[in-house]
Motif scaffolding. Sequence first.
Motif, PDB file in Angstrom:
ATOM      1  N   ALA A   1       3.998  -5.676   5.654  1.00  0.00           N
ATOM      2  CA  ALA A   1       3.422  -5.190   4.404  1.00  0.00           C
ATOM      3  C   ALA A   1       2.054  -4.569   4.664  1.00  0.00           C
ATOM      4  O   ALA A   1       1.281  -5.081   5.460  1.00  0.00           O
ATOM      5  CB  ALA A   1       3.299  -6.337   3.415  1.00  0.00           C
ATOM      6  N   HIS A   2       1.771  -3.509   3.983  1.00  0.00           N
ATOM      7  CA  HIS A   2       0.506  -2.807   4.178  1.00  0.00           C
ATOM      8  C   HIS A   2      -0.670  -3.480   3.470  1.00  0.00           C
ATOM      9  O   HIS A   2      -1.810  -3.083   3.650  1.00  0.00           O
ATOM     10  CB  HIS A   2       0.644  -1.359   3.696  1.00  0.00           C
ATOM     11  CG  HIS A   2       1.008  -1.242   2.257  1.00  0.00           C
ATOM     12  ND1 HIS A   2       2.281  -1.473   1.801  1.00  0.00           N
ATOM     13  CD2 HIS A   2       0.251  -0.951   1.180  1.00  0.00           C
ATOM     14  CE1 HIS A   2       2.308  -1.310   0.506  1.00  0.00           C
ATOM     15  NE2 HIS A   2       1.095  -0.991   0.093  1.00  0.00           N
ATOM     16  N   TYR A   3      -0.404  -4.479   2.655  1.00  0.00           N
ATOM     17  CA  TYR A   3      -1.481  -5.156   1.926  1.00  0.00           C
ATOM     18  C   TYR A   3      -1.839  -6.510   2.537  1.00  0.00           C
ATOM     19  O   TYR A   3      -2.523  -7.299   1.944  1.00  0.00           O
ATOM     20  CB  TYR A   3      -1.094  -5.343   0.456  1.00  0.00           C
ATOM     21  CG  TYR A   3       0.307  -5.877   0.255  1.00  0.00           C
ATOM     22  CD1 TYR A   3       0.583  -7.227   0.377  1.00  0.00           C
ATOM     23  CD2 TYR A   3       1.355  -5.016  -0.030  1.00  0.00           C
ATOM     24  CE1 TYR A   3       1.860  -7.711   0.218  1.00  0.00           C
ATOM     25  CE2 TYR A   3       2.640  -5.487  -0.207  1.00  0.00           C
ATOM     26  CZ  TYR A   3       2.880  -6.837  -0.076  1.00  0.00           C
ATOM     27  OH  TYR A   3       4.152  -7.313  -0.222  1.00  0.00           O
ATOM     28  N   VAL A   4      -1.379  -6.763   3.737  1.00  0.00           N
ATOM     29  CA  VAL A   4      -1.642  -8.015   4.437  1.00  0.00           C
ATOM     30  C   VAL A   4      -2.559  -7.727   5.623  1.00  0.00           C
ATOM     31  O   VAL A   4      -2.514  -6.650   6.201  1.00  0.00           O
ATOM     32  CB  VAL A   4      -0.320  -8.643   4.929  1.00  0.00           C
ATOM     33  CG1 VAL A   4      -0.577  -9.913   5.708  1.00  0.00           C
ATOM     34  CG2 VAL A   4       0.598  -8.930   3.760  1.00  0.00           C
ATOM     35  N   SER A   5      -3.360  -8.687   5.990  1.00  0.00           N
ATOM     36  CA  SER A   5      -4.209  -8.613   7.168  1.00  0.00           C
ATOM     37  C   SER A   5      -5.269  -7.517   7.011  1.00  0.00           C
ATOM     38  O   SER A   5      -5.990  -7.500   6.034  1.00  0.00           O
ATOM     39  CB  SER A   5      -3.333  -8.395   8.404  1.00  0.00           C
ATOM     40  OG  SER A   5      -4.083  -8.529   9.568  1.00  0.00           O
ATOM     41  N   VAL A   6      -5.333  -6.574   7.938  1.00  0.00           N
ATOM     42  CA  VAL A   6      -6.367  -5.533   7.907  1.00  0.00           C
ATOM     43  C   VAL A   6      -5.924  -4.290   7.143  1.00  0.00           C
ATOM     44  O   VAL A   6      -6.680  -3.331   7.029  1.00  0.00           O
ATOM     45  CB  VAL A   6      -6.787  -5.136   9.340  1.00  0.00           C
ATOM     46  CG1 VAL A   6      -7.407  -6.296  10.058  1.00  0.00           C
ATOM     47  CG2 VAL A   6      -5.612  -4.574  10.112  1.00  0.00           C
ATOM     48  N   GLY A   7      -4.711  -4.300   6.626  1.00  0.00           N
ATOM     49  CA  GLY A   7      -4.183  -3.143   5.908  1.00  0.00           C
ATOM     50  C   GLY A   7      -5.088  -2.605   4.812  1.00  0.00           C
ATOM     51  O   GLY A   7      -5.375  -1.403   4.763  1.00  0.00           O
ATOM     52  N   PRO A   8      -5.574  -3.449   3.901  1.00  0.00           N
ATOM     53  CA  PRO A   8      -6.437  -2.937   2.824  1.00  0.00           C
ATOM     54  C   PRO A   8      -7.699  -2.228   3.336  1.00  0.00           C
ATOM     55  O   PRO A   8      -8.132  -1.234   2.755  1.00  0.00           O
ATOM     56  CB  PRO A   8      -6.804  -4.195   2.043  1.00  0.00           C
ATOM     57  CG  PRO A   8      -5.669  -5.131   2.285  1.00  0.00           C
ATOM     58  CD  PRO A   8      -5.230  -4.850   3.693  1.00  0.00           C
ATOM     59  N   LEU A   9      -8.265  -2.710   4.427  1.00  0.00           N
ATOM     60  CA  LEU A   9      -9.452  -2.055   4.992  1.00  0.00           C
ATOM     61  C   LEU A   9      -9.115  -0.667   5.519  1.00  0.00           C
ATOM     62  O   LEU A   9      -9.876   0.289   5.332  1.00  0.00           O
ATOM     63  CB  LEU A   9     -10.045  -2.905   6.115  1.00  0.00           C
ATOM     64  CG  LEU A   9     -10.597  -4.270   5.706  1.00  0.00           C
ATOM     65  CD1 LEU A   9     -11.027  -5.051   6.931  1.00  0.00           C
ATOM     66  CD2 LEU A   9     -11.755  -4.096   4.750  1.00  0.00           C
ATOM     67  N   ILE A  10      -7.994  -0.548   6.165  1.00  0.00           N
ATOM     68  CA  ILE A  10      -7.582   0.737   6.729  1.00  0.00           C
ATOM     69  C   ILE A  10      -7.318   1.751   5.614  1.00  0.00           C
ATOM     70  O   ILE A  10      -7.701   2.915   5.715  1.00  0.00           O
ATOM     71  CB  ILE A  10      -6.344   0.555   7.625  1.00  0.00           C
ATOM     72  CG1 ILE A  10      -6.745  -0.247   8.865  1.00  0.00           C
ATOM     73  CG2 ILE A  10      -5.739   1.889   8.019  1.00  0.00           C
ATOM     74  CD1 ILE A  10      -5.596  -0.676   9.728  1.00  0.00           C
ATOM     75  N   PHE A  11      -6.677   1.305   4.533  1.00  0.00           N
ATOM     76  CA  PHE A  11      -6.385   2.223   3.426  1.00  0.00           C
ATOM     77  C   PHE A  11      -7.636   2.572   2.636  1.00  0.00           C
ATOM     78  O   PHE A  11      -7.782   3.689   2.165  1.00  0.00           O
ATOM     79  CB  PHE A  11      -5.320   1.623   2.504  1.00  0.00           C
ATOM     80  CG  PHE A  11      -3.996   1.486   3.177  1.00  0.00           C
ATOM     81  CD1 PHE A  11      -3.293   2.602   3.590  1.00  0.00           C
ATOM     82  CD2 PHE A  11      -3.460   0.243   3.432  1.00  0.00           C
ATOM     83  CE1 PHE A  11      -2.075   2.498   4.231  1.00  0.00           C
ATOM     84  CE2 PHE A  11      -2.247   0.117   4.068  1.00  0.00           C
ATOM     85  CZ  PHE A  11      -1.554   1.250   4.473  1.00  0.00           C
ATOM     86  N   ALA A  12      -8.542   1.625   2.496  1.00  0.00           N
ATOM     87  CA  ALA A  12      -9.780   1.887   1.747  1.00  0.00           C
ATOM     88  C   ALA A  12     -10.632   2.941   2.447  1.00  0.00           C
ATOM     89  O   ALA A  12     -11.296   3.747   1.790  1.00  0.00           O
ATOM     90  CB  ALA A  12     -10.569   0.596   1.569  1.00  0.00           C
ATOM     91  N   MET A  13     -10.594   2.958   3.757  1.00  0.00           N
ATOM     92  CA  MET A  13     -11.378   3.931   4.527  1.00  0.00           C
ATOM     93  C   MET A  13     -10.667   5.274   4.651  1.00  0.00           C
ATOM     94  O   MET A  13     -11.251   6.240   5.124  1.00  0.00           O
ATOM     95  CB  MET A  13     -11.674   3.380   5.918  1.00  0.00           C
ATOM     96  CG  MET A  13     -12.450   2.067   5.885  1.00  0.00           C
ATOM     97  SD  MET A  13     -14.035   2.230   5.085  1.00  0.00           S
ATOM     98  CE  MET A  13     -14.985   2.903   6.389  1.00  0.00           C
TER      99      MET A  13
ATOM    100  N   TYR B   1      -7.973   6.007   6.567  1.00  0.00           N
ATOM    101  CA  TYR B   1      -7.512   6.315   7.912  1.00  0.00           C
ATOM    102  C   TYR B   1      -6.037   6.718   7.974  1.00  0.00           C
ATOM    103  O   TYR B   1      -5.645   7.480   8.839  1.00  0.00           O
ATOM    104  CB  TYR B   1      -7.718   5.115   8.844  1.00  0.00           C
ATOM    105  CG  TYR B   1      -9.154   4.869   9.185  1.00  0.00           C
ATOM    106  CD1 TYR B   1      -9.916   5.838   9.836  1.00  0.00           C
ATOM    107  CD2 TYR B   1      -9.773   3.676   8.871  1.00  0.00           C
ATOM    108  CE1 TYR B   1     -11.234   5.620  10.153  1.00  0.00           C
ATOM    109  CE2 TYR B   1     -11.088   3.433   9.178  1.00  0.00           C
ATOM    110  CZ  TYR B   1     -11.819   4.410   9.822  1.00  0.00           C
ATOM    111  OH  TYR B   1     -13.120   4.194  10.131  1.00  0.00           O
ATOM    112  N   THR B   2      -5.235   6.193   7.086  1.00  0.00           N
ATOM    113  CA  THR B   2      -3.797   6.470   7.137  1.00  0.00           C
ATOM    114  C   THR B   2      -3.180   6.353   5.741  1.00  0.00           C
ATOM    115  O   THR B   2      -3.785   5.787   4.842  1.00  0.00           O
ATOM    116  CB  THR B   2      -3.086   5.514   8.127  1.00  0.00           C
ATOM    117  OG1 THR B   2      -1.739   5.912   8.270  1.00  0.00           O
ATOM    118  CG2 THR B   2      -3.147   4.081   7.662  1.00  0.00           C
ATOM    119  N   SER B   3      -1.979   6.861   5.635  1.00  0.00           N
ATOM    120  CA  SER B   3      -1.252   6.752   4.363  1.00  0.00           C
ATOM    121  C   SER B   3      -0.299   5.563   4.426  1.00  0.00           C
ATOM    122  O   SER B   3       0.018   5.053   5.506  1.00  0.00           O
ATOM    123  CB  SER B   3      -0.454   8.035   4.102  1.00  0.00           C
ATOM    124  OG  SER B   3       0.582   8.173   5.059  1.00  0.00           O
ATOM    125  N   THR B   4       0.178   5.138   3.263  1.00  0.00           N
ATOM    126  CA  THR B   4       1.105   4.009   3.212  1.00  0.00           C
ATOM    127  C   THR B   4       2.390   4.328   3.951  1.00  0.00           C
ATOM    128  O   THR B   4       2.905   3.505   4.713  1.00  0.00           O
ATOM    129  CB  THR B   4       1.428   3.650   1.746  1.00  0.00           C
ATOM    130  OG1 THR B   4       0.213   3.420   1.058  1.00  0.00           O
ATOM    131  CG2 THR B   4       2.286   2.406   1.663  1.00  0.00           C
TER     132      THR B   4
END
Length: 153
Positions: free
Chosen positions: A103-115, A117-120
């Motif tokens: 899941a993209h909302y687990v672990s460091v995922g939210p930080l990566i999306f907030a910055m 860096y990548t799309s879902t």
Amino acid sequence: MGWPVVYVSVVLAYVLSQYFFTSLTSHLTALFQVMLKLLIDAGSIVFLRERERERERERETERERESVERERERERETRVKGAPPKLSALILCYCSNLSGLCAHYVSVGPLIFAMGYTSTRKWLVIASVMLLVNLIIWVLIGTGWIYLIGYTQ
């Protein structure tokens, strides 16, 4: 259906179920013990179904006392076991680390999306490939290796 089939199925279910949890800790706390028990008792569950069918046949054809004596003898002779406990605990621990890829909302995922860096979509495609590669390495090759070197005893 022996314990290896149940082993792979339970491990896949354990890893993929992370998608329904927002935290690795909650996933581990909720499912680790349940999945571990399933793996350890995998052979006995299949054995119980077969034994239950045999009981019904025996009760129809013979007296109750004789069937009980035979059942006790069979239980002494055949003990079906599930997956080795140590191996089961190890693979679930290893796969707990992989669960963050689901899941993209687990672990460091939210930080990566907030910055930004990548799309879902890109995250899920790359994570799916990495999850598949790691599962092949850890579940198939790793389990075989652990079993081969005798670390399960």
